[in-house]
Motif scaffolding. Sequence first.
Motif, mmCIF file in Angstrom:
data_model
loop_
_atom_site.group_PDB
_atom_site.id
_atom_site.type_symbol
_atom_site.label_atom_id
_atom_site.label_comp_id
_atom_site.label_asym_id
_atom_site.label_seq_id
_atom_site.Cartn_x
_atom_site.Cartn_y
_atom_site.Cartn_z
ATOM 1 N N TYR A 1 0.839 -1.189 0.000
ATOM 2 C CA TYR A 1 0.000 0.000 0.000
ATOM 3 C C TYR A 1 0.882 1.249 0.000
ATOM 4 O O TYR A 1 1.816 1.352 0.796
ATOM 5 N N ALA A 2 0.585 2.158 -0.891
ATOM 6 C CA ALA A 2 1.348 3.397 -0.963
ATOM 7 C C ALA A 2 1.017 4.285 0.235
ATOM 8 O O ALA A 2 -0.124 4.330 0.695
ATOM 9 N N VAL A 3 2.048 4.978 0.727
ATOM 10 C CA VAL A 3 1.885 5.898 1.863
ATOM 11 C C VAL A 3 2.346 7.275 1.426
ATOM 12 O O VAL A 3 3.429 7.427 0.852
ATOM 13 N N ALA A 4 1.532 8.281 1.675
ATOM 14 C CA ALA A 4 1.890 9.652 1.290
ATOM 15 C C ALA A 4 3.055 10.148 2.140
ATOM 16 O O ALA A 4 3.273 9.665 3.262
ATOM 17 N N PRO A 5 3.827 11.111 1.642
ATOM 18 C CA PRO A 5 4.955 11.646 2.429
ATOM 19 C C PRO A 5 4.464 12.303 3.707
ATOM 20 O O PRO A 5 3.437 12.984 3.725
ATOM 21 N N ARG A 6 5.220 12.097 4.779
ATOM 22 C CA ARG A 6 4.850 12.729 6.059
ATOM 23 C C ARG A 6 5.234 14.207 6.029
ATOM 24 O O ARG A 6 6.060 14.632 5.216
ATOM 25 N N ASP A 7 4.651 14.967 6.904
ATOM 26 C CA ASP A 7 5.012 16.380 7.033
ATOM 27 C C ASP A 7 6.480 16.501 7.428
ATOM 28 O O ASP A 7 6.955 15.791 8.339
ATOM 29 N N GLY A 8 7.198 17.364 6.735
ATOM 30 C CA GLY A 8 8.601 17.591 7.064
ATOM 31 C C GLY A 8 9.521 16.474 6.637
ATOM 32 O O GLY A 8 10.617 16.323 7.173
ATOM 33 N N ALA A 9 9.080 15.644 5.657
ATOM 34 C CA ALA A 9 9.909 14.528 5.208
ATOM 35 C C ALA A 9 11.236 15.022 4.644
ATOM 36 O O ALA A 9 11.294 16.033 3.937
ATOM 37 N N THR A 10 12.317 14.309 4.950
ATOM 38 C CA THR A 10 13.641 14.659 4.433
ATOM 39 C C THR A 10 13.732 14.271 2.955
ATOM 40 O O THR A 10 12.926 13.464 2.465
ATOM 41 N N PRO A 11 14.699 14.798 2.216
ATOM 42 C CA PRO A 11 14.853 14.388 0.809
ATOM 43 C C PRO A 11 15.024 12.878 0.660
ATOM 44 O O PRO A 11 14.457 12.286 -0.263
ATOM 45 N N ASN A 12 15.802 12.257 1.567
ATOM 46 C CA ASN A 12 15.965 10.794 1.498
ATOM 47 C C ASN A 12 14.616 10.099 1.612
ATOM 48 O O ASN A 12 14.314 9.139 0.881
ATOM 49 N N GLU A 13 13.789 10.525 2.532
ATOM 50 C CA GLU A 13 12.478 9.899 2.737
ATOM 51 C C GLU A 13 11.573 10.111 1.528
ATOM 52 O O GLU A 13 10.798 9.215 1.162
ATOM 53 N N VAL A 14 11.669 11.264 0.898
ATOM 54 C CA VAL A 14 10.844 11.536 -0.284
ATOM 55 C C VAL A 14 11.233 10.603 -1.424
ATOM 56 O O VAL A 14 10.375 9.999 -2.079
ATOM 57 N N PHE B 1 8.875 7.607 -2.805
ATOM 58 C CA PHE B 1 8.465 7.626 -4.215
ATOM 59 C C PHE B 1 8.764 6.289 -4.885
ATOM 60 O O PHE B 1 7.904 5.709 -5.567
ATOM 61 N N LEU B 2 9.971 5.760 -4.686
ATOM 62 C CA LEU B 2 10.335 4.474 -5.299
ATOM 63 C C LEU B 2 9.482 3.340 -4.741
ATOM 64 O O LEU B 2 9.052 2.446 -5.477
ATOM 65 N N GLU B 3 9.217 3.371 -3.429
ATOM 66 C CA GLU B 3 8.409 2.320 -2.815
ATOM 67 C C GLU B 3 6.972 2.366 -3.316
ATOM 68 O O GLU B 3 6.342 1.325 -3.565
ATOM 69 N N SER B 4 6.425 3.566 -3.496
ATOM 70 C CA SER B 4 5.017 3.675 -3.906
ATOM 71 C C SER B 4 4.809 3.195 -5.340
ATOM 72 O O SER B 4 3.701 2.829 -5.716
ATOM 73 N N MET B 5 5.874 3.189 -6.143
ATOM 74 C CA MET B 5 5.759 2.633 -7.501
ATOM 75 C C MET B 5 5.422 1.145 -7.471
ATOM 76 O O MET B 5 4.888 0.606 -8.435
ATOM 77 N N ASP C 1 -0.232 -0.960 -5.204
ATOM 78 C CA ASP C 1 -1.436 -1.105 -6.019
ATOM 79 C C ASP C 1 -2.185 0.224 -6.075
ATOM 80 O O ASP C 1 -3.406 0.271 -6.168
ATOM 81 N N ASP C 2 -1.448 1.304 -6.035
ATOM 82 C CA ASP C 2 -1.990 2.660 -6.007
ATOM 83 C C ASP C 2 -2.710 2.960 -7.332
ATOM 84 O O ASP C 2 -2.099 2.968 -8.402
ATOM 85 N N SER C 3 -4.009 3.215 -7.280
ATOM 86 C CA SER C 3 -4.795 3.473 -8.487
ATOM 87 C C SER C 3 -4.342 4.762 -9.160
ATOM 88 O O SER C 3 -4.347 5.835 -8.547
ATOM 89 N N ASP C 4 -3.942 4.659 -10.426
ATOM 90 C CA ASP C 4 -3.490 5.807 -11.211
ATOM 91 C C ASP C 4 -2.320 6.522 -10.527
ATOM 92 O O ASP C 4 -2.061 7.682 -10.787
ATOM 93 N N PHE C 5 -1.650 5.817 -9.590
ATOM 94 C CA PHE C 5 -0.484 6.373 -8.894
ATOM 95 C C PHE C 5 -0.811 7.712 -8.223
ATOM 96 O O PHE C 5 0.010 8.625 -8.181
ATOM 97 N N ARG C 6 -2.029 7.794 -7.670
ATOM 98 C CA ARG C 6 -2.449 9.049 -7.015
ATOM 99 C C ARG C 6 -1.556 9.379 -5.824
ATOM 100 O O ARG C 6 -1.165 10.534 -5.633
ATOM 101 N N THR C 7 -1.259 8.359 -5.005
ATOM 102 C CA THR C 7 -0.393 8.604 -3.844
ATOM 103 C C THR C 7 1.040 8.844 -4.293
ATOM 104 O O THR C 7 1.739 9.707 -3.742
ATOM 105 N N THR C 8 1.487 8.111 -5.297
ATOM 106 C CA THR C 8 2.851 8.286 -5.811
ATOM 107 C C THR C 8 3.072 9.725 -6.255
ATOM 108 O O THR C 8 4.141 10.313 -6.026
ATOM 109 N N ARG C 9 2.059 10.317 -6.859
ATOM 110 C CA ARG C 9 2.191 11.685 -7.374
ATOM 111 C C ARG C 9 2.329 12.716 -6.245
ATOM 112 O O ARG C 9 2.772 13.842 -6.491
#
Length: 589
Positions: free
Chosen positions: A23-36, A40-44, A47-55
């Motif tokens: 399951y894709a998880v949206a970035p947390r508030d204040g996420a570091t560049p490494n976490e972003v 992003f790579l993990e959310s790819m 089963d994220d529909s139309d990659f809404r969370t990935t975007r």
Amino acid sequence: MPVTGDVKAVDASQPGDSQVQVYAVAPRDGATPNEVVDGFLESMTSDDSDFRTTRKYLTKEASRRWKPSAGTTVLAKAPNRSDRPIHEGDHSTTEVTYTLTGEKVATVDEQNAYQPLAPSDYSRTLHLVREKGPDGKEWRIDFVSDGLVLGQSDFKRLYRSVNKFYFASGLSDAQATLVADPVYLRNRTDPATGMDTVTQAVRSLLRGPTDWLRPVVKSSFPAGTGLKKGVASLTPDDRNVLKVPLDKKADGTGQRSCRMMASQVLFTLRDLTSARVEQVELQRSDGSPLCVLAADQAEEYAPDRSSGGPDSQYFVDAKGRVERIPGSTRGSGEPEPVSGPFGNGALRVSAVGVARDEQSAAALSQHNDALYVTSIAVDGELPVPAVTSLAGKAEDRLTAPSWDGRGDLWVADRDPKNSRLLRLPQGKGKPQEVTVPSLDGSRITALRLSSDGVRIALLLTKDDHTTLKIGRIERQGPQDDAQVSVVDLRQAAPQLADVTAMSWSGRSRLVVVGKEQGGVQQVRYVQADGSTPSSGVLPGVNQVLAIAAADDDQLPLMADTFGDGIVKLLPGDNWQTVLKEGSALVYPG
């Protein structure tokens, strides 16, 4: 859930159960560049529909531009990101760049066609900026290449191979034969998105064949036909009937064409375990039935319907005679000599190829210098050779012959001074030389024709290595006097450094015997597009010289071995000896 023990890092791309869902998880508030970047790579892989969370890991402009459907790059393992980002000039607090690296092994294009590659270095960049958001400044990716990048294990978990079906070009409706066109579709679990596998397969079928197969096939659907606007999901009803609402472009289709369209749908969905479809009803844009076709009625277009016999096995006995094991015995019957000169000892045979109707056959003389064609159903005299080779060594002369689904006979002369690929229309008349423009200095050492008659598998030898390639058979001119060529050769088993034997095994699959670089001999399945099914490796067997498979996967796989004679492998079983003496076993074709 463990409550003690060490905490360990886990590679997201570990091989695992294909039923595992991410399951894709949206970035947390204040996420570091490494976490972003990691998110992003993990959310790819989700089963994220139309990659809404990935975007959500992208800036608004990058999200608008990014096209994940542009294709997929498959790496040996999940992509590695650089540990330390590159800070840009004096903007280290607002801009950073990461490098993604890995070993590229395959691609899937926008048409979902798979292409294996020789392993090569992969490198791409991700650029991040710090932009204003509703909760302050947040790191987001503002530059990313179109498409997806996945590790091989994630790709196998997320995608499945599906055969779409189109009709071979150049044949009348009475001769119409379906051809498998393999593609990879992403597994979906939420039918409400309209992206379940059945709906994806039908949409992909309507879009038309892949570029590689397009020159030799055609669709019965009118150009531009799509699903009716608003159709989100296709699901069989409780009677296993699938209703497919089409748009206006299909409204005027006649019954014959509509039945052919429905057969394309039925064959495309046949191998999907998620949907057992017994009947297809194609509908006009107003919802009225266009035509209805049951699964058994679609069999008249089956790729392997040219086989009029029971798919017996044929081999050469110790005296050089061709013998037959009745097909109804699944490889366990008592062998019997065929009728005619191949069975009565008039010719000492080294290899045989049996026509798909099992009425005639082609055989090589003992030293591979002459090819004969005659009936194996009735007695007769030995005819004059249809093809001869002048090469000095037996291994440089003729290959074992093969018959395609149109009744044509194929053989290659391996003579280094006059290497050529030959075709005998309907197994008769003067052999026609077939051009193969992309051999690149390689020599054909074995060949097998697909049941649909539009693909040829070739073993090509160059610099002491033998590889497997699939070619497309193109025919120009009238059917009875066509100019034939084999074009656009592509690797079918790039992971094997040397291939020693192969055979078609079904509509778009081959069984191959070969070795990886520095490895031991193995028997495995490969798809016609070069991909390897997850259950591709078969039980080991010693020193395989030749392999034979039928279009029907319930019939045994047969192998000619050094020391153990002819052995067979039934589904779910181990190899068993069939004959201690005998060689060159083949199925019709």
